[in-house]
Design a protein around this motif. Structure first.
Motif, PDB file in Angstrom:
ATOM      1  N   MET A  83     -24.947 -34.213  -8.332  1.00 58.07           N
ATOM      2  CA  MET A  83     -25.968 -34.404  -7.228  1.00 58.07           C
ATOM      3  C   MET A  83     -25.465 -33.864  -6.043  1.00 58.07           C
ATOM      4  N   ARG A  84     -26.482 -33.514  -5.211  1.00 53.38           N
ATOM      5  CA  ARG A  84     -26.167 -32.919  -3.767  1.00 53.38           C
ATOM      6  C   ARG A  84     -26.305 -34.171  -2.840  1.00 53.38           C
ATOM      7  N   MET A  85     -25.493 -34.464  -2.030  1.00 53.51           N
ATOM      8  CA  MET A  85     -25.540 -35.439  -1.181  1.00 53.51           C
ATOM      9  C   MET A  85     -25.362 -35.144   0.189  1.00 53.51           C
ATOM     10  N   ALA A  86     -26.058 -35.931   1.215  1.00 52.10           N
ATOM     11  CA  ALA A  86     -25.722 -35.826   2.492  1.00 52.10           C
ATOM     12  C   ALA A  86     -25.288 -37.219   2.984  1.00 52.10           C
ATOM     13  N   ILE A  87     -24.416 -37.278   3.923  1.00 49.37           N
ATOM     14  CA  ILE A  87     -23.824 -38.608   4.581  1.00 49.37           C
ATOM     15  C   ILE A  87     -23.793 -38.405   6.184  1.00 49.37           C
ATOM     16  N   SER A  88     -24.022 -39.339   6.782  1.00 47.50           N
ATOM     17  CA  SER A  88     -24.146 -39.111   8.410  1.00 47.50           C
ATOM     18  C   SER A  88     -22.854 -39.616   8.868  1.00 47.50           C
ATOM     19  N   THR A  89     -22.103 -38.849   9.542  1.00 43.15           N
ATOM     20  CA  THR A  89     -20.849 -39.078   9.815  1.00 43.15           C
ATOM     21  C   THR A  89     -20.485 -38.867  11.396  1.00 43.15           C
ATOM     22  N   GLY A  90     -19.471 -39.549  12.004  1.00 50.12           N
ATOM     23  CA  GLY A  90     -19.063 -39.040  13.321  1.00 50.12           C
ATOM     24  C   GLY A  90     -18.130 -38.005  13.385  1.00 50.12           C
ATOM     25  N   GLY A  91     -17.542 -37.661  12.494  1.00 47.89           N
ATOM     26  CA  GLY A  91     -16.271 -36.605  12.283  1.00 47.89           C
ATOM     27  C   GLY A  91     -16.540 -35.850  11.111  1.00 47.89           C
ATOM     28  N   ARG A  92     -15.562 -34.783  11.107  1.00 50.50           N
ATOM     29  CA  ARG A  92     -15.404 -33.770   9.992  1.00 50.50           C
ATOM     30  C   ARG A  92     -14.052 -34.057   9.312  1.00 50.50           C
ATOM     31  N   ASN A  93     -14.155 -35.218   8.567  1.00 53.46           N
ATOM     32  CA  ASN A  93     -12.957 -35.604   7.776  1.00 53.46           C
ATOM     33  C   ASN A  93     -13.648 -36.942   6.626  1.00 53.46           C
ATOM     34  N   PHE A  94     -13.038 -36.716   5.436  1.00 57.34           N
ATOM     35  CA  PHE A  94     -13.303 -37.606   4.484  1.00 57.34           C
ATOM     36  C   PHE A  94     -12.999 -39.011   4.812  1.00 57.34           C
ATOM     37  N   ASP A  95     -11.773 -38.983   5.780  1.00 53.81           N
ATOM     38  CA  ASP A  95     -11.558 -40.607   6.397  1.00 53.81           C
ATOM     39  C   ASP A  95     -12.170 -40.994   7.469  1.00 53.81           C
ATOM     40  N   LYS A  96     -13.152 -40.238   7.924  1.00 50.40           N
ATOM     41  CA  LYS A  96     -14.085 -40.767   8.939  1.00 50.40           C
ATOM     42  C   LYS A  96     -15.214 -41.857   8.477  1.00 50.40           C
ATOM     43  N   PHE A  97     -15.907 -42.290   9.307  1.00 56.46           N
ATOM     44  CA  PHE A  97     -16.861 -43.466   8.817  1.00 56.46           C
ATOM     45  C   PHE A  97     -18.454 -43.146   8.609  1.00 56.46           C
ATOM     46  N   VAL A  98     -19.072 -43.791   7.899  1.00 57.08           N
ATOM     47  CA  VAL A  98     -20.589 -43.551   8.020  1.00 57.08           C
ATOM     48  C   VAL A  98     -21.033 -43.745   9.307  1.00 57.08           C
ATOM     49  N   TYR A  99     -21.846 -42.821   9.745  1.00 52.40           N
ATOM     50  CA  TYR A  99     -22.507 -43.262  11.010  1.00 52.40           C
ATOM     51  C   TYR A  99     -23.971 -44.067  10.693  1.00 52.40           C
ATOM     52  N   ALA A 100     -24.132 -45.016  11.674  1.00 52.29           N
ATOM     53  CA  ALA A 100     -25.022 -45.720  11.261  1.00 52.29           C
ATOM     54  C   ALA A 100     -26.476 -45.703  11.614  1.00 52.29           C
ATOM     55  N   ARG A 101     -26.498 -44.730  12.678  1.00 50.59           N
ATOM     56  CA  ARG A 101     -27.788 -44.059  13.217  1.00 50.59           C
ATOM     57  C   ARG A 101     -28.140 -42.712  12.870  1.00 50.59           C
ATOM     58  N   PHE A 102     -28.975 -42.604  11.894  1.00 54.88           N
ATOM     59  CA  PHE A 102     -29.294 -41.412  10.908  1.00 54.88           C
ATOM     60  C   PHE A 102     -29.691 -40.180  11.960  1.00 54.88           C
ATOM     61  N   GLY A 103     -30.654 -40.490  12.893  1.00 55.45           N
ATOM     62  CA  GLY A 103     -31.120 -39.440  13.745  1.00 55.45           C
ATOM     63  C   GLY A 103     -30.156 -38.977  14.743  1.00 55.45           C
ATOM     64  N   ARG A 104     -29.024 -39.783  15.298  1.00 54.68           N
ATOM     65  CA  ARG A 104     -28.223 -39.608  16.207  1.00 54.68           C
ATOM     66  C   ARG A 104     -26.543 -39.299  15.840  1.00 54.68           C
ATOM     67  N   SER A 105     -26.633 -39.074  14.375  1.00 56.69           N
ATOM     68  CA  SER A 105     -25.291 -38.930  13.626  1.00 56.69           C
ATOM     69  C   SER A 105     -24.770 -37.620  14.333  1.00 56.69           C
ATOM     70  N   PRO A 106     -23.498 -37.558  14.812  1.00 62.65           N
ATOM     71  CA  PRO A 106     -23.043 -36.165  15.418  1.00 62.65           C
ATOM     72  C   PRO A 106     -22.834 -35.083  14.217  1.00 62.65           C
ATOM     73  N   TYR A 107     -22.609 -35.361  12.896  1.00 65.33           N
ATOM     74  CA  TYR A 107     -22.289 -34.470  11.821  1.00 65.33           C
ATOM     75  C   TYR A 107     -22.967 -35.037  10.538  1.00 65.33           C
ATOM     76  N   PHE A 108     -23.319 -34.198   9.551  1.00 67.21           N
ATOM     77  CA  PHE A 108     -23.497 -34.528   8.360  1.00 67.21           C
ATOM     78  C   PHE A 108     -22.715 -34.062   7.232  1.00 67.21           C
ATOM     79  N   LEU A 109     -22.000 -34.714   6.229  1.00 64.35           N
ATOM     80  CA  LEU A 109     -21.325 -33.988   5.249  1.00 64.35           C
ATOM     81  C   LEU A 109     -22.364 -33.786   4.307  1.00 64.35           C
ATOM     82  N   PHE A 110     -22.236 -32.436   3.769  1.00 64.87           N
ATOM     83  CA  PHE A 110     -23.056 -32.136   2.465  1.00 64.87           C
ATOM     84  C   PHE A 110     -22.086 -31.908   1.374  1.00 64.87           C
ATOM     85  N   CYS A 111     -22.432 -32.387   0.260  1.00 62.90           N
ATOM     86  CA  CYS A 111     -21.503 -32.034  -0.677  1.00 62.90           C
ATOM     87  C   CYS A 111     -21.953 -32.200  -2.279  1.00 62.90           C
TER      88      CYS A 111
END
Length: 128
Positions: free
Chosen positions: A1-29
């Motif tokens: 399945m294709r996923m999107a995760i809100s995150t504050g950085g560009r690395n799998f060790d970064k954390f989920v970002y709590a605020r969807f609309g203000r998330s700096p980045y999204f991981l798509f995978c």
């Protein structure tokens, strides 16, 4: 399945970002091969003040995701996500992206069925 995760950085060790609309980045995978298919994209509405959730929900929907993992969704963003038949799940901001993917696969994340608290304009300006 294709996923999107809100995150504050560009690395799998970064954390989920709590605020969807203000998330700096999204991981798509792809959920079967997240590291091999991971694509980080900047939030197109990061600096906007009003309506960010709707813009970002539309952005995520255009990526044809099946699953969204974030901290919380505002009322309008949740409506868009639900209208696009995207399953949204909440994960704590103490969880890394890889931990969130594993928790989702194991059925340990809660599906979002209600919107979270809306941030005030001052929260946005103060980056709270």
């Amino acid at each position: 399945m294709r996923m999107a995760i809100s995150t504050g950085g560009r690395n799998f060790d970064k954390f989920v970002y709590a605020r969807f609309g203000r998330s700096p980045y999204f991981l798509f995978c792809d959920s079967d091969d997240p590291q091999g298919t991971g694509d980080y994209q900047e939030n197109p509405s990061l600096l906007g003040i009003d309506g960010a959730g709707i813009v970002v929900a539309d952005f995520v929907a255009k990526e044809k995701v099946d699953v969204l993992i974030t901290g919380r969704l505002g009322r309008n963003a949740l409506k868009v996500i639900q209208a696009m038949n995207i399953l949204a799940y909440t994960a704590p901001e103490t969880m890394t992206l890889m931990e969130a993917i594993m928790a989702w696969k194991e059925g340990r994340l809660t599906q979002i069925s209600e919107s979270g608290a809306r941030s005030s304009k001052m929260d946005v300006l103060n980056n709270v």
